[in-house]
Motif scaffolding. Sequence first.
Motif, mmCIF file in Angstrom:
data_model
loop_
_atom_site.group_PDB
_atom_site.id
_atom_site.type_symbol
_atom_site.label_atom_id
_atom_site.label_comp_id
_atom_site.label_asym_id
_atom_site.label_seq_id
_atom_site.Cartn_x
_atom_site.Cartn_y
_atom_site.Cartn_z
ATOM 1 N N LYS A 1 43.990 41.382 33.984
ATOM 2 C CA LYS A 1 44.243 42.692 34.594
ATOM 3 C C LYS A 1 44.603 42.624 36.071
ATOM 4 C CE LYS A 1 43.232 45.244 30.929
ATOM 5 N NZ LYS A 1 44.377 45.791 30.165
ATOM 6 N N ASP B 1 50.835 49.590 33.867
ATOM 7 C CA ASP B 1 50.173 50.297 34.962
ATOM 8 C C ASP B 1 48.731 49.876 35.181
ATOM 9 O OD1 ASP B 1 52.327 51.735 35.690
ATOM 10 O OD2 ASP B 1 51.731 53.604 34.702
ATOM 11 N N ASP B 2 48.081 49.447 34.138
ATOM 12 C CA ASP B 2 46.662 49.119 34.291
ATOM 13 C C ASP B 2 46.440 47.678 34.754
ATOM 14 O OD1 ASP B 2 47.448 47.925 31.920
ATOM 15 O OD2 ASP B 2 45.466 48.128 31.027
ATOM 16 N N TYR C 1 42.584 46.852 43.732
ATOM 17 C CA TYR C 1 43.249 47.548 42.624
ATOM 18 C C TYR C 1 42.749 47.030 41.274
ATOM 19 C CZ TYR C 1 46.326 49.727 46.000
ATOM 20 O OH TYR C 1 46.794 50.473 47.048
ATOM 21 N N LYS D 1 39.511 48.781 40.700
ATOM 22 C CA LYS D 1 39.760 50.195 40.463
ATOM 23 C C LYS D 1 40.181 50.410 39.004
ATOM 24 C CE LYS D 1 42.996 52.641 42.904
ATOM 25 N NZ LYS D 1 43.565 53.803 42.173
ATOM 26 N N ASN D 2 41.002 49.501 38.504
ATOM 27 C CA ASN D 2 41.478 49.638 37.129
ATOM 28 C C ASN D 2 40.444 49.255 36.089
ATOM 29 O OD1 ASN D 2 43.967 50.523 37.917
ATOM 30 N ND2 ASN D 2 44.960 48.529 37.754
ATOM 31 N N THR D 3 39.635 48.258 36.418
ATOM 32 C CA THR D 3 38.765 47.708 35.386
ATOM 33 C C THR D 3 37.355 48.270 35.413
ATOM 34 O OG1 THR D 3 38.272 45.821 36.806
ATOM 35 C CG2 THR D 3 40.025 45.535 35.182
#
Lengths: 214, 214
Positions: free
Chosen positions: A172, A186-187, B205, B208-210
């Motif tokens: 990720k 996006d992720d 980031y 933030k995503n995970t």
Amino acid sequence: MDRDKKISTAVIRRLPKYYRYLKELLRKGIYKTSSKELSQMTGFSASQIRQDLNNFGGFGQQGFGYDVYNLSSEIGKIIGADKNYKIIIVGAGNIGQAIANYTGFYENGYDVVAIFDKNPKLIGLSLRNVTIQDIDEIDTFLSQNYVDLGVICTPKNAAQTTADSMVQNGIKGIWNFAPTDIRVPDDVALENVHLNESLFSLTYYYNKNTTKAD
Amino acid sequence: MDRDKKISTAVIRRLPKYYRYLKELLRKGIYKTSSKELSQMTGFSASQIRQDLNNFGGFGQQGFGYDVYNLSSEIGKIIGADKNYKIIIVGAGNIGQAIANYTGFYENGYDVVAIFDKNPKLIGLSLRNVTIQDIDEIDTFLSQNYVDLGVICTPKNAAQTTADSMVQNGIKGIWNFAPTDIRVPDDVALENVHLNESLFSLTYYYNKNTTKAD
DNA sequence: TAGATTGTTAATCGATTAACAATC
DNA sequence: TAGATTGTTAATCGATTAACAATC
């Protein structure tokens, strides 16, 4: 504080610098600071610093300033400096080797768990006790090992397939050193280090300063 | 066009990307393009691209678009890609070696003329036919050889003295890889590559995503 | 308390986007 | 010519700076 407030990338890029100077203050045994002092150190305006910090919460004390330890700890949490990360590096050429050998990594909680390359001359060699594996092994490896971040140090023509492979296997976060733009969902967090572009930016200003205006 | 119009760094940082895609079009044998096409390639808006280019002059033709060869050549001149540069590297550790070995350098008109380090184990070794010299030789070398750009790949505690030494010997452009801020006079171009900060931006980031929002 | 410095709103500045006349 | 696309002005958006009430 609004959880979902959109924080601009400009703010995010300043946080590591605050963090660096705060750590430096701690090393010097300084436990109190202010936006004014941070401004002198970083070159950002005191007002901007307060704005930046207040995106994430009120870390200071009116009339007093900021507790250095507390503030550095809070910023560390925001930028993720408080966590450990398992990393793989794909491409063990110049840059890949430099990244793999960089000791600052290990000191900061980054753990290089695998390195891949397609060059048979490199496969089997070790960098900091991590053996370089055949790139063909990457899917197998990732299906068996949890990895947080992938570093792309391949030539540009291999960058996108490398990224795809990382993404498909659940990575990720990607740090891309290949001099090309890659596409990720996006992720998936993506940070590009385009040294070519950095160098051209330097030569632009270099020429501006040194070329005589007629 | 106003010669002295202030061009923002945001604009300058986009130019190398335009340049890169234009070169790619040339390689593919495509000689005509438009702001719309460039927008699709770079991800910047067509309007922004036209604004950026018109900071430097009208390179297009109304109703037609841009001649790829002409535009890439013009942008190349602006960012200094049309010139050759003599470079020294100070610090022959991981990053210094990677930079010295990077072949893209030589292909693009960058010529590493000297490498310095203070480690006796490295002094005397060669990278791409350039022998690593003792850092104590830097002043002598610079007084006898013209050099355009200096690359700082030292540990952070040696970065400022290295920069000072470069500046005193007339170097007008510095590419700094040491994880610290250095100070140089206004007429010296400085470009920092702070990998630590880049990595923290990535982990921000990534987290933030995970990290699950509760 | 008085002085200092934050947190936060308001004002300014600059960069991006939209719109369109010019023109190839 | 009609269609396309630039160059450029105007409108919008966002980021930075200034100001100041809150408060330690």
